[in-house]
Write an enzyme that holds these catalytic residues in place. Structure first.
Site, mmCIF file in Angstrom:
data_model
loop_
_atom_site.group_PDB
_atom_site.id
_atom_site.type_symbol
_atom_site.label_atom_id
_atom_site.label_comp_id
_atom_site.label_asym_id
_atom_site.label_seq_id
_atom_site.Cartn_x
_atom_site.Cartn_y
_atom_site.Cartn_z
ATOM 1 N N HIS A 125 4.931 16.095 8.020
ATOM 2 C CA HIS A 125 4.285 14.856 7.603
ATOM 3 C C HIS A 125 2.781 14.889 7.844
ATOM 4 C CE1 HIS A 125 6.870 11.675 6.105
ATOM 5 N NE2 HIS A 125 7.822 12.029 6.945
ATOM 6 N N HIS B 132 12.240 7.371 14.320
ATOM 7 C CA HIS B 132 13.514 7.823 13.759
ATOM 8 C C HIS B 132 14.356 8.408 14.883
ATOM 9 C CE1 HIS B 132 10.423 8.471 10.539
ATOM 10 N NE2 HIS B 132 11.297 7.777 9.834
ATOM 11 N N GLN C 26 -11.034 -0.520 1.591
ATOM 12 C CA GLN C 26 -11.373 -1.305 0.399
ATOM 13 C C GLN C 26 -10.124 -1.830 -0.302
ATOM 14 O OE1 GLN C 26 -12.188 1.820 1.077
ATOM 15 N NE2 GLN C 26 -11.945 3.186 -0.668
ATOM 16 N N TYR D 1 0.844 -1.192 0.000
ATOM 17 C CA TYR D 1 0.000 0.000 0.000
ATOM 18 C C TYR D 1 0.880 1.242 0.000
ATOM 19 C CZ TYR D 1 -3.896 3.119 0.972
ATOM 20 O OH TYR D 1 -4.848 4.113 0.874
ATOM 21 N N GLN E 32 10.059 16.397 9.837
ATOM 22 C CA GLN E 32 9.168 15.373 10.398
ATOM 23 C C GLN E 32 7.797 15.959 10.700
ATOM 24 O OE1 GLN E 32 10.420 12.282 10.570
ATOM 25 N NE2 GLN E 32 8.350 11.585 10.970
#
Length: 445
Positions: A276, A343, A192, A135, A273
Site C-alpha cells: 500500500h 484490519h 484544494q 475523496y 498490506q
C-alpha cells in the site's frame, strides 16, 4: 524480514495522523480559497471562486495549464465505462452491487422511533445529510474501489447530492464514478479538493453572464474518504465546519495465526498490506515459533517476486513490520486488542471462536478463505477503516456517517407531566440554575 518482538516490547503508539508541514501547507491553500469568494447562483451564502480553484489546481498540477475546467462531465464518465472490457464492466458492477446491498441493509437497521414519556411522546428521526463529499486517491495507484465505497454508501444513506473529488482520475476511476452515480466529479486533489467540497464553489459564467461554463459545487455537510497527508491535514482543518469520517494514518494489518495456518497465505496477506505505502505496517501474532519462521521465509521469497514499484514499496514497509511470539492464543488476542489494528485477520483452527473474543479492530476477517483484499474490493462491508489504534472507540465508514439521528419530544397532557416538572425544578436549583427552575415552574398546574 519481520522484526521479532516480545509481547512486553509491544505498546500502542498513539501518533498524530496530521503532518505538521502538510498542515501548514493545507492551511495556506484553504485560506487562499476562502479569501476568494463570490456569491453563489442558488445558495444564499458565498462560496469559493471558480477562478481561484482553477488557479490552484493548475499550479499544483491537478489539471493542465491550458485547461479551463476542473469538472469531469457525466458523458466523460460514461465514455470511460463504455471503454472497459465486458469482464471489467462485470466486476465493477458486481462490486457496486455487493457494497450497495450491504450499505442499504445498514440503512434499514436504524429507523425513526418514539416512546411514551409523562404527558406525551419522545422519539428520534433519522435523515440523511443534504450533500456528501467523497475523496478517492489518485496517486501511485488509481483506487476505483474507494469511489464505490464512499459514493455508494452516501447514496444508500439517502444523500440527494454526492460530489466526488479525485486528482488526475484514471479511466477506471471515472467508470466507477459513473456506476456509483456521483453528481459531480472534480479532478482536483489534496487540500484544494477538501476545501472546494467543504466551502463550495460558485458557478462560472460565460463573459456575457448567460451561460454556465462550470456548474456550482454546493458546500458539503460531510466529507469522507482516504487521502494523502495534505488531504488528512485539510480534513482536520474543516472538521467542525463540516463533518468528516476520520483522520486516517498509515494502513495496517494484523494476522493472528496458529500452527494450522498456511504460511504462504499469511505471507501473501502481509505483503498485500505492505505494498500500500512505504509507511504501511504488517504484523504477525502467533503462539507457534514454527509458523513465524515459515511465514518469514515466505515473505522473503514472495516479496522478491513482486514487480516494481510494488516490491520496493513493500520492502520499505516491511522494515517497520514485525512478528510477536505469544505463549498462547489468549496472549495473541490481548496483543491484538492492545494494538487495535485497522484490519484483523484470524487464521486459526477455531477462527470464529477466536474472533468472538477479539474486541478492538477496524475490520474483522475470519478464517483462511477470508482475505482482507476481498474486503478491499467489495465483499460488502466498507474498506475505509480506522487506523492507529482508533478502532478502540470507533468503526469504519458506513451509512451512519451521512445520517443525522435527531431526537424530539412533545407534551400533550400538562397534568401527567407534573412529576417531571417538579423533578426539573428541583434539579435546576441543585445545579444553581435559577432561570432553569423558573422556566420549569411556568409549566406547573
Amino acid at each position: 524480514m519481520l522484526t521479532r518482538r516480545t509481547p512486553q516490547e509491544v505498546q500502542l503508539e498513539i501518533k498524530d495522523p496530521v503532518d505538521p508541514t502538510a498542515l501548514s501547507q493545507a492551511k495556506a491553500i484553504l485560506d487562499e480559497l476562502k479569501s476568494n469568494t463570490v456569491s453563489t447562483q442558488s445558495l444564499t451564502s458565498t462560496a469559493c471562486s471558480p477562478d481561484a480553484l482553477l488557479s490552484i489546481a493548475k499550479r499544483l498540477g491537478d489539471i493542465p495549464s491550458d485547461n479551463d475546467t476542473y469538472i469531469v462531465s457525466p458523458s466523460q464518465c460514461q465514455t470511460a465505462f463504455d471503454s472497459l472490457s465486458e469482464v471489467e464492466k462485470k466486476s465493477l458492477l458486481n462490486i457496486h452491487h455487493r457494497v450497495k446491498v450491504f450499505a442499504e441493509a445498514q440503512r434499514s437497521s436504524v429507523v425513526d422511533m418514539e416512546v411514551d414519556i409523562p404527558g406525551g411522546k419522545a422519539g428520534q428521526s433519522v435523515s440523511p445529510c443534504r450533500a456528501a463529499g467523497c475523496y478517492a486517491p489518485g496517486g501511485r495507484y488509481p483506487l476505483p474501489s474507494s469511489v464505490i465505497m464512499t459514493v455508494v454508501t452516501a447514496r444508500a444513506a439517502g444523500c440527494p447530492y454526492v460530489i466526488l473529488a479525485s486528482p488526475k482520475p484514471a479511466p477506471i476511476t471515472l467508470a466507477a464514478a459513473h456506476v456509483a452515480k456521483a453528481d459531480v466529479v472534480l479532478c482536483v486533489g489534496g487540500a484544494q479538493a477538501i476545501g472546494s467540497m467543504a466551502y463550495g464553489v460558485s458557478a462560472k459564467l460565460s463573459n456575457d453572464g448567460n451561460e454556465v461554463i462550470i456548474p456550482e459545487v454546493p458546500p458539503c455537510d460531510v466529507i469522507v474518504g482516504p487521502g494523502n497527508k495534505w488531504v488528512t491535514a485539510a480534513k482536520s482543518i474543516v472538521n467542525g465546519y463540516c463533518g468528516i469520517d476520520m483522520l486516517a494514518g498509515p494502513s495496517e494489518v494484523l494476522v493472528i495465526a496458529d500452527k494450522t495456518a498456511d504460511a504462504r497465505i499469511v505471507a501473501a496477506d502481509l505483503i498485500a498490506q505492505a505494498e500500500h505505502d512505504v509507511v504501511a505496517r504488517a504484523i504477525l501474532v502467533s503462539d507457534d515459533e514454527g509458523v513465524i519462521s515459515e511465514v518469514d521465509k515466505e515473505v522473503t521469497s514472495q516479496v522478491e517476486a513482486l514487480p516494481e514499484p510494488n516490491r520496493s514499496t513493500a520492502m520499505e514497509a516491511l522494515k517497520q513490520s514485525f512478528s510477536i511470539l505469544c505463549k498462547d492464543i489468549d496472549e495473541c488476542i490481548a496483543m491484538s486488542d492492545k494494538l487495535a489494528p485497522e484490519h484483523l485477520e484470524i487464521q486459526t483452527a477455531n477462527s470464529q471462536e477466536v474472533a468472538n473474543r477479539c474486541a478492538n479492530y477496524g475490520g474483522l476477517f475470519i478464517g483462511t478463505n477470508c482475505a482482507e483484499v476481498l474486503g478491499d474490493y467489495g465483499a460488502g462491508p466498507n474498506h475505509t477503516l480506522p487506523t492507529g489504534g482508533t478502532g478502540r472507540y470507533t468503526g469504519g465508514l458506513s451509512v451512519f456517517n451521512f445520517l443525522r439521528i435527531r431526537t424530539w419530544m412533545r407534551i400533550d397532557n400538562k397534568e401527567d407531566c407534573q412529576e417531571m416538572v417538579e423533578d426539573s425544578v428541583r434539579m435546576a436549583r441543585l445545579e444553581g440554575l435559577e432561570g432553569h427552575a423558573r422556566a420549569a415552574e411556568k409549566r406547573r398546574l
